[in-house]
Design an enzyme around this catalytic site. Structure first.
Site, PDB file in Angstrom:
ATOM      1  N   TRP A 179       0.866  -1.181   0.000  1.00  0.00           N
ATOM      2  CA  TRP A 179       0.000   0.000   0.000  1.00  0.00           C
ATOM      3  C   TRP A 179       0.900   1.228   0.000  1.00  0.00           C
ATOM      4  CZ3 TRP A 179      -0.397   4.091   3.582  1.00  0.00           C
ATOM      5  CH2 TRP A 179      -1.314   5.074   3.182  1.00  0.00           C
ATOM      6  N   GLU A 220      -3.035  -2.923  -2.573  1.00  0.00           N
ATOM      7  CA  GLU A 220      -4.178  -2.324  -1.864  1.00  0.00           C
ATOM      8  C   GLU A 220      -4.526  -0.947  -2.405  1.00  0.00           C
ATOM      9  OE1 GLU A 220      -3.503  -1.807   2.337  1.00  0.00           O
ATOM     10  OE2 GLU A 220      -5.530  -1.033   2.700  1.00  0.00           O
ATOM     11  N   LYS A 222      -7.006   2.660  -2.664  1.00  0.00           N
ATOM     12  CA  LYS A 222      -7.672   3.604  -1.757  1.00  0.00           C
ATOM     13  C   LYS A 222      -8.323   4.684  -2.603  1.00  0.00           C
ATOM     14  CE  LYS A 222      -6.677   6.009   2.606  1.00  0.00           C
ATOM     15  NZ  LYS A 222      -5.714   6.135   3.694  1.00  0.00           N
ATOM     16  N   ASP A 253      -9.772  -2.966   1.312  1.00  0.00           N
ATOM     17  CA  ASP A 253      -9.893  -2.399   2.655  1.00  0.00           C
ATOM     18  C   ASP A 253     -11.279  -1.788   2.762  1.00  0.00           C
ATOM     19  OD1 ASP A 253      -9.877  -0.372   4.748  1.00  0.00           O
ATOM     20  OD2 ASP A 253      -7.703  -0.637   4.862  1.00  0.00           O
ATOM     21  N   HIS A 256     -11.802   2.011   2.335  1.00  0.00           N
ATOM     22  CA  HIS A 256     -11.141   2.712   1.229  1.00  0.00           C
ATOM     23  C   HIS A 256     -12.025   3.026   0.039  1.00  0.00           C
ATOM     24  CE1 HIS A 256      -6.692   1.806   2.382  1.00  0.00           C
ATOM     25  NE2 HIS A 256      -7.383   2.371   3.344  1.00  0.00           N
ATOM     26  N   HIS A 280      -8.747  -6.128   4.281  1.00  0.00           N
ATOM     27  CA  HIS A 280      -8.453  -5.314   5.450  1.00  0.00           C
ATOM     28  C   HIS A 280      -9.801  -4.982   6.048  1.00  0.00           C
ATOM     29  CE1 HIS A 280      -4.080  -3.707   4.895  1.00  0.00           C
ATOM     30  NE2 HIS A 280      -4.149  -5.009   5.048  1.00  0.00           N
ATOM     31  N   ASP A 288     -12.566   9.134   8.058  1.00  0.00           N
ATOM     32  CA  ASP A 288     -11.563   8.219   8.605  1.00  0.00           C
ATOM     33  C   ASP A 288     -11.858   6.797   8.146  1.00  0.00           C
ATOM     34  OD1 ASP A 288      -9.378   7.370  10.419  1.00  0.00           O
ATOM     35  OD2 ASP A 288     -11.023   6.267  11.335  1.00  0.00           O
ATOM     36  N   ASP A 290     -10.366   3.998   9.437  1.00  0.00           N
ATOM     37  CA  ASP A 290      -9.771   2.986  10.311  1.00  0.00           C
ATOM     38  C   ASP A 290     -10.334   2.920  11.730  1.00  0.00           C
ATOM     39  OD1 ASP A 290      -7.518   2.048   8.471  1.00  0.00           O
ATOM     40  OD2 ASP A 290      -7.198   4.202   8.494  1.00  0.00           O
ATOM     41  N   ASP A 320      -7.498  -3.878   9.824  1.00  0.00           N
ATOM     42  CA  ASP A 320      -6.770  -2.617   9.692  1.00  0.00           C
ATOM     43  C   ASP A 320      -7.539  -1.502  10.375  1.00  0.00           C
ATOM     44  OD1 ASP A 320      -5.074  -0.623   9.030  1.00  0.00           O
ATOM     45  OD2 ASP A 320      -5.464  -0.637   6.880  1.00  0.00           O
TER      46      ASP A 320
HETATM   47  C1  RNT Z   1      -3.892   2.919   4.690  1.00  0.00           C
HETATM   48  C2  RNT Z   1      -4.002   1.472   4.374  1.00  0.00           C
HETATM   49  C3  RNT Z   1      -2.904   0.627   4.918  1.00  0.00           C
HETATM   50  C4  RNT Z   1      -2.462   1.055   6.292  1.00  0.00           C
HETATM   51  C5  RNT Z   1      -1.521   0.114   6.946  1.00  0.00           C
HETATM   52  C6  RNT Z   1      -0.860   0.712   8.137  1.00  0.00           C
HETATM   53  O1  RNT Z   1      -4.997   3.624   4.375  1.00  0.00           O
HETATM   54  O2  RNT Z   1      -5.227   0.981   4.796  1.00  0.00           O
HETATM   55  O3  RNT Z   1      -3.288  -0.704   4.892  1.00  0.00           O
HETATM   56  O4  RNT Z   1      -3.539   1.278   7.140  1.00  0.00           O
HETATM   57  O5  RNT Z   1      -0.622  -0.359   6.020  1.00  0.00           O
HETATM   58 ZN    ZN Z   2      -5.601  -1.113   4.787  1.00  0.00          ZN
END
Ligand code: RNT
Ligand code: ZN
Length: 412
Positions: A179, A220, A222, A253, A256, A280, A288, A290, A320
């Site tokens: 990523w 990955e 985003k 993820d 994302h 993820h 946000d 996460d 994640d």
């Molecule tokens: C960031 C990605 C990635 C990170 C990690 C720390 O938006 O989701 O996976 O969160 O690698």
């Molecule tokens: Zn991630």
């Protein structure tokens, strides 16, 4: 209680023991970065950058590798089942010496491999392309500066080699996930050249063929991040195409995508064209991506798709999220257990009956059965799973977290 519940499920055609066996076979890859707010152990106190931000200042954060391992051991004791460790490259055991990202070696991760072997954990790995002066202007593998690109290419190549060695030593393939944060706050006028450079850099990163029994490459995407609101080089379309063309694993993820966009509906499509999936599991809240994973509709729908598509054998489930405003051990355990509970609920569905109803056009029965499934006492099955695996039941969890907070975290 459990036996009665088992009979209840048997009456609707669900074999509870089979569900528990299936649940036990699915490891969750625990992300090391929940333990110390994505800090790592390079000894620098640099800004996180890359659009990542951790808010909160809850006491007791792990300040060293030993403390992080101690916390992880605690978390593992709070989880039923056998799991994995997902390590970032900036968490190496550098012995207090400065080791730049383009100089990491297996030796820096040997103590983690040994620790994982002792704890019966497989390992997953990630190059760390953020929190570094060479990522400060927002670009790494897609940077217009070839010196910057080469630096990160070297880091990613080394990460793959380290991942392969982890997988080899532990006898279970390591998923090495790339990523990068690359993107722009405001509207670019040349999106194409960033994506062309990213594609070329990745081709160099992945040029060396590694044994899939040791290392599995994942990429990955985003949609946007803090400071990259208008453009991200590695978008979904970019990586879906890249993974398809090069037959790497694709990482989805949950945080994302557009705020109301679910990754659940993507699973059956992407698995037609890429060999494997990395998840993820996360929770996006407004901007946000996460927050701590919950036992909510989004997580349940992801797990339902994995079960309904028979995709568990081709999917690697990682987490994640990072929350520094609450007890970090609780965050880890609650988020991981939420993913496992969602998976259990999916495994307890009367799949055959639901499919028959759907295929015959009886959507009334489908809807009624799905609602009914939510009301069945599935949590008794979860508690039984916890008991069989020497993990706390739902009502016991918080007490265990508080004991550790008082005995260990409060002393830090
Ligand atoms: C960031 C990605 C990635 C990170 C990690 C720390 O938006 O989701 O996976 O969160 O690698
Ligand atoms: Zn991630």
């Amino acid at each position: 209680m459990f036996n009665e519940v088992k009979e209840m499920y048997a009456a609707i055609g669900v074999d509870v023991e089979q569900a528990l066996t299936a649940l036990a076979a699915v490891p969750i890859s625990l992300h090391c970065w929940q333990g110390d707010d994505v800090g790592g152990f390079e000894g620098s106190d640099g800004a996180l950058g890359g659009g990542l931000a951790v808010t909160g200042d809850y006491p007791g954060k792990a300040r060293s590798i030993d403390e992080l391992r101690q916390d992880l051991e605690q978390v593992l004791g709070l989880l039923p089942g056998n799991h994995r460790l997902n390590l970032h490259a900036n968490y190496g055991d550098f012995g207090g010496k400065p080791v730049d990202r383009d100089a990491i070696e297996v030796a820096h991760f040997q103590s983690w491999i040994d620790w994982c072997a002792r704890n019966n954990l497989g390992m997953d790995f990630n190059p760390t392309c953020f929190g570094h002066s060479k990522a400060d202007d927002g670009f790494t593998l897609s940077s217009p500066d070839s010196g910057i690109r080469d630096f990160w290419i070297e880091h990613c190549q080394r990460s793959r080699a380290i991942g392969a060695e982890m997988g080899k030593q532990l006898g279970s393939p390591t998923v090495t996930n790339v990523w990068i944060p690359d993107g722009m706050k405001d509207l670019p006028v040349d999106r194409q050249s960033y994506r062309q450079r990213l594609s070329d850099s990745l081709d160099t990163v992945f040029a060396e063929k590694l044994d899939p029994a040791h290392n599995i490459d994942a990429v990955e995407c985003k949609l946007f991040g803090i400071g990259s609101e208008s453009f991200v080089s590695g978008s979904h379309e970019f990586y879906f195409g890249y993974a398809q063309k090069n037959q790497t694993a694709l990482c989805l993820d949950a945080g994302h995508f557009h705020p109301t966009e679910s990754i659940a509906d993507k699973i059956s499509s992407v698995l037609m064209y890429v060999p494997e999936l990395l998840l993820h599991v996360s929770r996006g809240v407004r901007w946000d991506s996460d927050h701590v994973v919950l036992f909510d509709d989004a997580t349940q729908q992801i797990m339902q798709e994995l079960v309904r598509c028979d995709a568990l054998s081709r999917t690697h489930i990682g987490l994640d999220f990072f929350d520094a405003s609450i007890n970090r051990i609780a965050a880890w355990a609650i988020g991981t257990r939420a993913a496992q509970k969602s998976l259990l609920l999916a495994l307890l569905e009367p799949r055959k009956t639901l499919r028959e109803a759907e295929i015959s056009g009886d959507y009334t029965t489908r809807l009624a059965l799905l609602e009914q499934a939510k009301a069945l006492p599935w949590s008794a099955v979860w508690d039984e799973f916890c008991r069989r695996n020497d993990a706390p039941t739902e009502l016991e969890l918080l007490g265990r977290v508080k004991d550790y907070e008082n005995d260990v975290l409060a002393e830090r």
